[in-house]
Structure formats: C-alpha cells, structure tokens
Design a protein around this motif. Structure first.
Motif, PDB file in Angstrom:
ATOM      1  N   SER A   4       0.824  -1.206   0.000  1.00  0.00           N
ATOM      2  CA  SER A   4       0.000   0.000   0.000  1.00  0.00           C
ATOM      3  C   SER A   4       0.861   1.261   0.000  1.00  0.00           C
ATOM      4  CB  SER A   4      -0.944   0.010   1.205  1.00  0.00           C
ATOM      5  OG  SER A   4      -0.215  -0.052   2.420  1.00  0.00           O
ATOM      6  N   GLU A   5       1.962   1.251   0.750  1.00  0.00           N
ATOM      7  CA  GLU A   5       2.840   2.421   0.809  1.00  0.00           C
ATOM      8  C   GLU A   5       3.520   2.655  -0.532  1.00  0.00           C
ATOM      9  OE1 GLU A   5       6.593   4.188   3.450  1.00  0.00           O
ATOM     10  OE2 GLU A   5       5.612   2.317   4.028  1.00  0.00           O
ATOM     11  N   ILE A   6       3.941   1.597  -1.187  1.00  0.00           N
ATOM     12  CA  ILE A   6       4.583   1.726  -2.501  1.00  0.00           C
ATOM     13  C   ILE A   6       3.612   2.319  -3.517  1.00  0.00           C
ATOM     14  CG2 ILE A   6       5.497   0.398  -4.452  1.00  0.00           C
ATOM     15  CD1 ILE A   6       6.761  -1.496  -2.383  1.00  0.00           C
ATOM     16  N   ILE A   7       2.380   1.821  -3.537  1.00  0.00           N
ATOM     17  CA  ILE A   7       1.394   2.307  -4.510  1.00  0.00           C
ATOM     18  C   ILE A   7       0.961   3.727  -4.186  1.00  0.00           C
ATOM     19  CG2 ILE A   7      -0.894   1.906  -5.477  1.00  0.00           C
ATOM     20  CD1 ILE A   7       1.263  -0.133  -6.346  1.00  0.00           C
ATOM     21  N   GLU A   8       0.663   4.013  -2.922  1.00  0.00           N
ATOM     22  CA  GLU A   8       0.178   5.340  -2.539  1.00  0.00           C
ATOM     23  C   GLU A   8       1.230   6.415  -2.769  1.00  0.00           C
ATOM     24  OE1 GLU A   8      -3.001   3.925   0.920  1.00  0.00           O
ATOM     25  OE2 GLU A   8      -0.938   4.483   1.461  1.00  0.00           O
ATOM     26  N   ASN A   9       2.494   6.057  -2.671  1.00  0.00           N
ATOM     27  CA  ASN A   9       3.572   7.017  -2.893  1.00  0.00           C
ATOM     28  C   ASN A   9       4.128   6.973  -4.307  1.00  0.00           C
ATOM     29  OD1 ASN A   9       4.240   8.395  -0.172  1.00  0.00           O
ATOM     30  ND2 ASN A   9       4.013   6.245   0.381  1.00  0.00           N
ATOM     31  N   LYS A  10       3.423   6.231  -5.185  1.00  0.00           N
ATOM     32  CA  LYS A  10       3.765   6.171  -6.610  1.00  0.00           C
ATOM     33  C   LYS A  10       5.219   5.760  -6.830  1.00  0.00           C
ATOM     34  CE  LYS A  10       0.271   9.467  -8.175  1.00  0.00           C
ATOM     35  NZ  LYS A  10      -0.506   9.455  -6.923  1.00  0.00           N
ATOM     36  N   GLY A  48      -9.808  -6.003   0.360  1.00  0.00           N
ATOM     37  CA  GLY A  48     -10.706  -5.409  -0.622  1.00  0.00           C
ATOM     38  C   GLY A  48     -10.335  -4.004  -1.045  1.00  0.00           C
ATOM     39  N   ARG A  49      -9.073  -3.657  -0.967  1.00  0.00           N
ATOM     40  CA  ARG A  49      -8.639  -2.300  -1.276  1.00  0.00           C
ATOM     41  C   ARG A  49      -8.435  -2.125  -2.790  1.00  0.00           C
ATOM     42  NH1 ARG A  49      -4.149  -0.391   2.953  1.00  0.00           N
ATOM     43  NH2 ARG A  49      -4.765   1.603   2.003  1.00  0.00           N
ATOM     44  N   LYS A  50      -9.519  -2.144  -3.491  1.00  0.00           N
ATOM     45  CA  LYS A  50      -9.531  -2.122  -4.952  1.00  0.00           C
ATOM     46  C   LYS A  50      -8.757  -0.940  -5.512  1.00  0.00           C
ATOM     47  CE  LYS A  50     -12.719  -1.977  -8.897  1.00  0.00           C
ATOM     48  NZ  LYS A  50     -14.153  -1.991  -9.313  1.00  0.00           N
ATOM     49  N   GLU A  51      -8.838   0.219  -4.841  1.00  0.00           N
ATOM     50  CA  GLU A  51      -8.218   1.429  -5.367  1.00  0.00           C
ATOM     51  C   GLU A  51      -6.706   1.303  -5.521  1.00  0.00           C
ATOM     52  OE1 GLU A  51      -7.915   1.721  -0.917  1.00  0.00           O
ATOM     53  OE2 GLU A  51      -9.416   1.021  -2.360  1.00  0.00           O
ATOM     54  N   ASP A  56      -6.662  -6.007 -11.608  1.00  0.00           N
ATOM     55  CA  ASP A  56      -7.812  -5.115 -11.774  1.00  0.00           C
ATOM     56  C   ASP A  56      -8.782  -5.646 -12.822  1.00  0.00           C
ATOM     57  OD1 ASP A  56      -9.352  -2.861 -11.265  1.00  0.00           O
ATOM     58  OD2 ASP A  56      -8.280  -1.616 -12.720  1.00  0.00           O
ATOM     59  N   LYS A  57      -8.243  -6.355 -13.805  1.00  0.00           N
ATOM     60  CA  LYS A  57      -9.082  -6.923 -14.859  1.00  0.00           C
ATOM     61  C   LYS A  57      -9.583  -8.325 -14.516  1.00  0.00           C
ATOM     62  CE  LYS A  57      -6.654  -4.392 -18.520  1.00  0.00           C
ATOM     63  NZ  LYS A  57      -5.847  -4.515 -19.776  1.00  0.00           N
ATOM     64  N   LEU A  58      -9.015  -8.916 -13.467  1.00  0.00           N
ATOM     65  CA  LEU A  58      -9.346 -10.297 -13.124  1.00  0.00           C
ATOM     66  C   LEU A  58     -10.397 -10.393 -12.018  1.00  0.00           C
ATOM     67  CD1 LEU A  58      -5.674 -11.678 -13.107  1.00  0.00           C
ATOM     68  CD2 LEU A  58      -7.393 -12.022 -14.902  1.00  0.00           C
ATOM     69  N   GLU A  59     -10.274  -9.554 -11.016  1.00  0.00           N
ATOM     70  CA  GLU A  59     -11.181  -9.608  -9.869  1.00  0.00           C
ATOM     71  C   GLU A  59     -12.408  -8.714 -10.112  1.00  0.00           C
ATOM     72  OE1 GLU A  59     -13.050 -10.788  -7.343  1.00  0.00           O
ATOM     73  OE2 GLU A  59     -11.077 -11.437  -6.600  1.00  0.00           O
ATOM     74  N   ARG A 101     -14.237  -8.028   1.131  1.00  0.00           N
ATOM     75  CA  ARG A 101     -13.368  -7.630   2.235  1.00  0.00           C
ATOM     76  C   ARG A 101     -13.381  -8.714   3.315  1.00  0.00           C
ATOM     77  NH1 ARG A 101     -11.073  -2.988   4.374  1.00  0.00           N
ATOM     78  NH2 ARG A 101     -10.838  -2.979   6.651  1.00  0.00           N
ATOM     79  N   TYR A 102     -12.227  -9.307   3.584  1.00  0.00           N
ATOM     80  CA  TYR A 102     -12.093 -10.340   4.606  1.00  0.00           C
ATOM     81  C   TYR A 102     -11.308  -9.785   5.801  1.00  0.00           C
ATOM     82  CZ  TYR A 102     -13.395 -13.681   0.933  1.00  0.00           C
ATOM     83  OH  TYR A 102     -14.050 -14.368  -0.070  1.00  0.00           O
ATOM     84  N   PRO A 103     -11.536 -10.327   6.982  1.00  0.00           N
ATOM     85  CA  PRO A 103     -10.650  -9.984   8.100  1.00  0.00           C
ATOM     86  C   PRO A 103      -9.285 -10.642   7.883  1.00  0.00           C
ATOM     87  CG  PRO A 103     -12.235 -11.657   8.779  1.00  0.00           C
ATOM     88  CD  PRO A 103     -12.629 -11.230   7.383  1.00  0.00           C
TER      89      PRO A 103
END
Length: 517
Positions: free
Chosen positions: A13-19, A62-65, A73-76, A81-83
């Motif tokens: 998540s950090e890698i993606i959010e920080n591009k 479930g963090r699709k964004e 993105d094209k597969l799911e 959202r699971y615990p």
C-alpha cells in the motif's frame, strides 16, 4: 519524472500510494488467492516475500483502489473484504525463549484490542490466536485470512542452540495449531520463509499445503526478470550507465553479471535479486548490497565443518527431496545454501538438479566472508595485500604476486589447513574473486581437469597447484595434458604457472611459470 525506488519499503500500500516503482505480480497473486486454502512459498532473505504478503493483505482487505491499472484489476470482479491477520515474524530477533514470547505477545495483543478480546498474556499463544480467529469470524461474518511472514525466523535465529531451538519449535507448533483447528473459519492461509517446511513438525497437523517454491508457473512471483527490469527501470538503467561511463547495453550486462542468475524451478527464467537491483539503480553504482546485510555464522561454520570449499559449490548435484531438509540438525550445507540463496538451480535432468553460485555479488561476498572467517588477520592485511597482489597479477609480475601471497598465507591460522592442495585452491579462488578477477576452478578439458584459470584484460594464467611437490611437476602436467591449448586462439598473453605449497611452512614456497603466447 524519475522513478522512486522503494528502498527498505516492503508494504504494498505504501509503494502504490507514494507512486513508487512496482513490478506487477498481481496476476500471480490472484491465481494463488483463487487456488488452495493453505499455501507456502520459500525464497531467500530480502527477495520480496514481505512485499508479496502485504500485497495479499491489501487484496483480501478489498482495497480495490490500490490495484487500479494492475493485472488483477481486470481479473477480480467482487473485491470481497475479509478480516486479515498479518503475523510478521521477520521484524524481530529471537535470542531466547522470552524474546519469542514477547514478540508473539506484541503481535497478538494488537488483534485482541482490535476485536475487543480481554488480554491474557499468561495464556498460551496458540489459545490466544484461536480466540482471535473465532472473534474475527464471528464479528465480521466472513472467513479469516492468515498471512505469516518468515515463519521460520525463530528457528533460524536459534539454530546454534539445539535445546533453545527445540523449546522454540514446541511453542511455534502450539502457536500455529489453530490453523488446523479453525479450518472452517479460515478463507486463506499463506506462509513464507527461507527454509522449506514439508518435514517440519510444527506443521505436521496442517493438511493439504500447496508448496509453490519449485512451481514453474509461480517461479517469478518474487524477484525481477530481465524483461521486467528493462520495462520498468529503463530510465534508471540509463542513469546508472551514465554515472559509470557505460553504454546502456553495457550497464545491462553488468547488472546481469552482478545480480542475475537465480532459478527457483526447472524452467524458471533468470531472476535478479530485487534488493540489490533497486539499491544499485538508486545509488547508481554496482555494490554488494545483499551480502552487506550479513552472512549467518552458522552457515560458515557448516561449510568449514563439512570440509566444503568454495570451488566445490559450482556444479553440485542434488535431488528434489534435499530442498525440503528441515532446519534442525543440519549436517549437509547444500540445502541451507540453496534455501538461503547462496547457490541456485542451474539445470535439471531426470529428477536431478545441478546447482551453482548465481552471480558475482554472491561469489565475491562468499569469498570475502570465508577469508575473513578462516583468517581474522585478513581484515588487517587486506589493503596492503590486495594492492600488492592485484597490481602484480595485472602487470603479469608473477614473482611479485607470489611473494605477496607467501607473506599473506603465513598469517593464516595453522588449524585451517588440511593435508591437500584443496584448501590452497579454495583460498586462491576466494582471493581472486574478492579482487574481481575472472576465475574458474576445476576446469574440465579434453585431457583432464586443471586447478585454476585466472583471466585479466591482457593475460590468461593457467595454474596447477601442488602440495609438497616441485613446481616442475605442475608445469610438466600442464604441458603433457595441453591445458593451455584451448586458450591459444585468444589474443591475450597465456602463462603456464606451477605453484607448490608446503605442509611444513603452511604457505607457498616455490613456483615456476612460462609464457607460451
């Protein structure tokens, strides 16, 4: 805009959010997530296992964004959202039983607080994990995902202490027992580690585990392939080339030689070490990054105790079951060398694997580690000896090189020597590797096998080593078996070199050489 390299960052998540730069592995993540319930992957340290685990975490949360534009993105379509329970054992050290219990307590109390469970640090870790899984299932109405990063870290840290390791194994067996007992409450279990686990008793009750470690389809899920490197890091490679006065193709060739060469299955393409590759692109230089993070002392002990020398690591053969050797009671260094990333699969035929050192970073690092380990004075002598020996060899001054070697070897401890030329071959092999010479050992020819071939930009040295014999015998062997013949079409100078080592003086005592081209 220049790529931002995720140096030291293993959270998806950090890698993606920080591009930051990311090599897309999400198609493989999706295939595993849609497959079996209990799953395992083994890879060497710093090969992206933690990044993979946090990718699974983001997906099952479930963090699709976060996955927009990636393969998944094209597969799911559903993004349920699971615990998720992320049990990361990689961030801690396990020097004693209390450090293990403290670590498990820190991990468990976070989820106990999240699900409103009364903390009871005196209870067994397995009981606490069982209550967490049940609470997560009951409160969300969905099955639970359990991700275990570096499951074997506690066992590896205690490898030199058999009694402590057994205590730790007993605790970990109980800790993981809910993964079987709560099977109906679990959607997906994924474990990573350095060592294979199929024979490890801590998982003896866990059914139907899918081991992806030697699977061709998923061989590239950690690490970076040549195509991925060229597609993702073109700009970084250009900057690296410019900083080192290389062409683009020259920089690619140097990266390949230094960091490529891993194979994790029979048909696996060449894999680059991601940690070293990213650091090299970030720093714009070719360093030994992976090796600088440390080589386990127990591994060096194991090599020494088994009388296995570095030249012998090239061309080792193994059967597949050797890759599954448990971590306790290690006597054969081959499985742990493979599992730790110091040797890799070169080829396979009829159920047999040929193994070897993957690249120059590992070869140089192993060489230097072994020299420092077997001869502590090496650290003090390194600068003077390296300069004198290296400069002499590159100037074809064999006499000066041997004089420097004679003094250097005299400082080695007497008890490392065994009664053969093999130890000297290994030491010379390590020295040449450390000094960035091109070196080959036990080179097969049409008439025999010669000890060493050392190459520089201007010369090739065909070396035969002897132990308590005349160097004339060595030169006679080179000439009678025509060891230099394969190199006679080369434009460089070719030398025959015979070296004699003494069992009494524990160093080189005499040598002879002859220029043949």
């Amino acid at each position: 805009m220049a790529a931002k390299y995720p140096i030291g960052i293993q959270t998806f998540s950090e890698i993606i959010e920080n591009k930051m730069a990311y090599v897309d592995k999400t198609d493989l993540v999706y295939k595993i997530a849609c497959g079996t319930k209990n799953n395992f992957l083994s890879r060497p340290r710093r090969f992206g296992k933690s990044l993979l685990v946090t990718t699974f975490q983001a997906y099952f949360e479930g963090r699709k964004e976060l996955f927009k534009g990636l393969a998944i993105d094209k597969l799911e379509k559903d993004w349920v959202r699971y615990p998720v329970l992320h049990l990361d054992l990689s961030r801690y050290k396990y020097y004693d039983l209390s450090s293990l219990m403290s670590t498990l307590n820190l991990i468990l109390e976070e989820y106990e607080e999240q699900y409103g469970i009364k903390k009871d640090a005196s209870d067994k870790p397995g009981n606490r994990l069982d209550r967490i899984i049940k609470a997560a299932y009951d409160q969300t109405g969905r099955q639970v995902v359990v991700l275990v990063d570096e499951y074997d870290a506690p066992m590896l840290d205690s490898n030199s202490k058999p009694e402590l390791q057994q205590e730790i194994r007993d605790v970990m067996r109980g800790f993981f027992s809910p993964l079987k007992a709560r099977e109906a409450n679990l959607r997906f279990v994924f474990l990573t580690g350095i060592t294979k686990f199929s024979q490890l008793s801590i998982f003896s009750e866990l059914n139907n585990i899918k081991n992806y470690s030697l699977d061709d389809e998923f061989a590239t899920i950690c690490g970076i392939t040549q195509d991925e490197m060229l597609a993702t890091f073109h700009e970084g490679i250009e900057a690296l080339a410019k900083a080192n006065n290389l062409t683009y193709d020259g920089a690619v060739a140097r990266l390949k030689e230094q960091y490529d060469g891993y194979h994790f299955s029979v048909n696996c393409p060449n894999i680059y070490n991601p940690y070293s590759l990213l650091n090299a692109l970030y720093d714009k230089k070719f360093g030994n990054y992976w090796f600088s993070t440390g080589t386990p002392t127990f591994l060096l002990d194991l090599l020494k105790d088994s009388n296995m020398l570095l030249p012998e690591l090239e061309g080792i053969t193994a059967t597949e079951d050797m890759f599954d050797t448990p971590t306790d009671n290690i006597t054969n260094p081959v499985p742990v060398l493979y599992q730790s990333g110091y040797i890799t699969i070169r080829e396979s035929r009829n159920g047999m694997y040929k193994l070897g050192i993957p690249n120059e970073e590992v070869r140089q690092g192993l060489s230097q580690s072994m020299l420092r380990y077997i001869a502590p004075r090496y650290i003090l002598q390194q600068g003077t000896f390296a300069w004198n020996f290296g400069e002499a060899m590159r100037a074809d001054d064999i006499d000066a090189a041997m004089e420097a070697l004679k003094v250097y070897l005299a400082g080695f401890p007497y008890d490392i020597h065994r009664n053969s030329e093999a130890i000297y071959q290994a030491i010379l092999y390590s020295i040449f590797n450390t000094l960035n010479f091109t070196i080959r050992a036990e080179v097969k020819t049409a008439t025999g096998r010669l000890d060493l071939v050392v190459s520089t930009h201007t010369s090739i040295f065909v070396m035969e080593l002897k132990y308590d014999k005349s160097p004339d015998v060595a030169l006679e062997q080179i000439e009678s078996k025509q060891y230099t013949l394969p190199y006679m079409q080369d434009h460089r100078n070719v030398y025959e070199v015979g070296i004699n080592f003494s069992s009494k003086e524990k160093t080189v005592v005499d040598w002879k050489y002859k220029k043949v081209q």
